[in-house]
Design a protein around this motif. Structure first.
Motif, mmCIF file in Angstrom:
data_model
loop_
_atom_site.group_PDB
_atom_site.id
_atom_site.type_symbol
_atom_site.label_atom_id
_atom_site.label_comp_id
_atom_site.label_asym_id
_atom_site.label_seq_id
_atom_site.Cartn_x
_atom_site.Cartn_y
_atom_site.Cartn_z
ATOM 1 N N GLY A 57 43.918 32.285 22.523
ATOM 2 C CA GLY A 57 43.277 33.536 22.899
ATOM 3 C C GLY A 57 43.292 33.728 24.394
ATOM 4 N N GLN A 58 42.857 34.906 24.791
ATOM 5 C CA GLN A 58 42.861 35.266 26.206
ATOM 6 C C GLN A 58 41.681 36.191 26.483
ATOM 7 N N LEU A 59 40.992 35.925 27.582
ATOM 8 C CA LEU A 59 39.896 36.767 28.048
ATOM 9 C C LEU A 59 40.349 37.470 29.317
ATOM 10 N N LEU A 60 40.134 38.775 29.384
ATOM 11 C CA LEU A 60 40.590 39.555 30.528
ATOM 12 C C LEU A 60 39.395 40.060 31.334
ATOM 13 N N PHE A 61 39.445 39.804 32.636
ATOM 14 C CA PHE A 61 38.405 40.217 33.574
ATOM 15 C C PHE A 61 39.038 41.096 34.647
ATOM 16 N N ARG A 62 38.271 42.064 35.107
ATOM 17 C CA ARG A 62 38.766 42.940 36.160
ATOM 18 C C ARG A 62 37.716 43.054 37.252
ATOM 19 N N PRO A 63 38.135 43.133 38.520
ATOM 20 C CA PRO A 63 37.155 43.217 39.604
ATOM 21 C C PRO A 63 36.384 44.529 39.570
ATOM 22 N N ILE A 64 35.105 44.433 39.870
ATOM 23 C CA ILE A 64 34.261 45.614 40.020
ATOM 24 C C ILE A 64 33.213 45.283 41.069
ATOM 25 N N GLY A 65 33.056 46.145 42.056
ATOM 26 C CA GLY A 65 32.132 45.854 43.139
ATOM 27 C C GLY A 65 32.553 44.579 43.848
ATOM 28 N N ASN A 66 31.617 43.635 43.970
ATOM 29 C CA ASN A 66 31.930 42.373 44.647
ATOM 30 C C ASN A 66 32.175 41.240 43.655
#
Length: 203
Positions: free
Chosen positions: A182-191
């Motif tokens: 599996g894979q978890l995807l994160f994206r930057p937001i704010g700091n």
């Protein structure tokens, strides 16, 4: 569903040398849900760890805090998380959007210094661990690939669990990793970053 590829960076068990499965482009992030006001000491400590990680732009420390505490997961999740199942070629079998406050399928937990599955494939299997690989894109997105593994116990002592046992029952060569489950995807937001998608491969 579009596909992207993220550049590899050092993971929990060393740099990733295996080619990755298809990457699903995450949608735009919005602010996540707030952590509950009634927290135990572990949650409070993990939230402080997450805040330090954000201040230091340390994604791996943030991920550890997320693996420790449901309160951190809620705080650092998008309002809606896309949960998808893909076939080995990266084609979407199913996909659904789950409100963050109802999302209970995060696959990773931390026990002592190790990443372990939230739900072992075989109930009660305390010897199942997760091989974790972190990958970062030029736009500062992170994907976290995880694979269920067992170790052979042939270690040099300390926290070393030995070599990963491959699908044929033999130790994998040093520096190699199994295909992701599996894979978890994160994206930057704010700091900081937010969890956006939870992808599983059907094998």
């Amino acid at each position: 569903m579009a596909v992207i590829t993220l550049a590899a960076c050092d993971g929990a068990n060393g740099a990733d040398t295996h080619p990755k499965q298809g990457r699903v482009v995450p949608a735009q992030y919005t602010r996540g849900t707030a952590a509950p006001t009634s927290l135990d000491e572990q949650d409070r400590n993990a939230l402080e760890m997450a805040e330090r990680a954000c201040a230091n732009r340390d994604f791996q420390q943030l991920f550890t805090a997320i693996a420790i505490s449901p309160a951190v997961r809620r705080k650092y999740s998008a309002p809606t998380i896309t949960s998808a199942v893909l076939d080995p070629q990266g084609r979407v079998i199913s996909s659904r959007d789950v409100p963050a406050n109802s999302y209970e399928d995060f696959p990773v937990r931390q026990v002592d210094f190790y990443y372990k599955p939230a739900k072992p494939r075989s109930p009660g299997d305390e010897d199942e661990y997760l091989d974790i690989q972190f990958n970062q894109s030029q736009s500062d997105d992170f994907s976290v690939d995880w694979a269920r593994v067992h170790y052979d116990g042939q270690s040099e002592g300390g926290d070393d669990l030995g070599n990963i046992i491959g699908p044929e029952g033999k130790p994998l060569p040093p520096g190699t990793h199994p295909d992701s489950d599996g894979q978890l995807l994160f994206r930057p937001i704010g700091n900081c970053w937010q969890l956006q998608e939870d992808i599983r491969w059907l094998r």
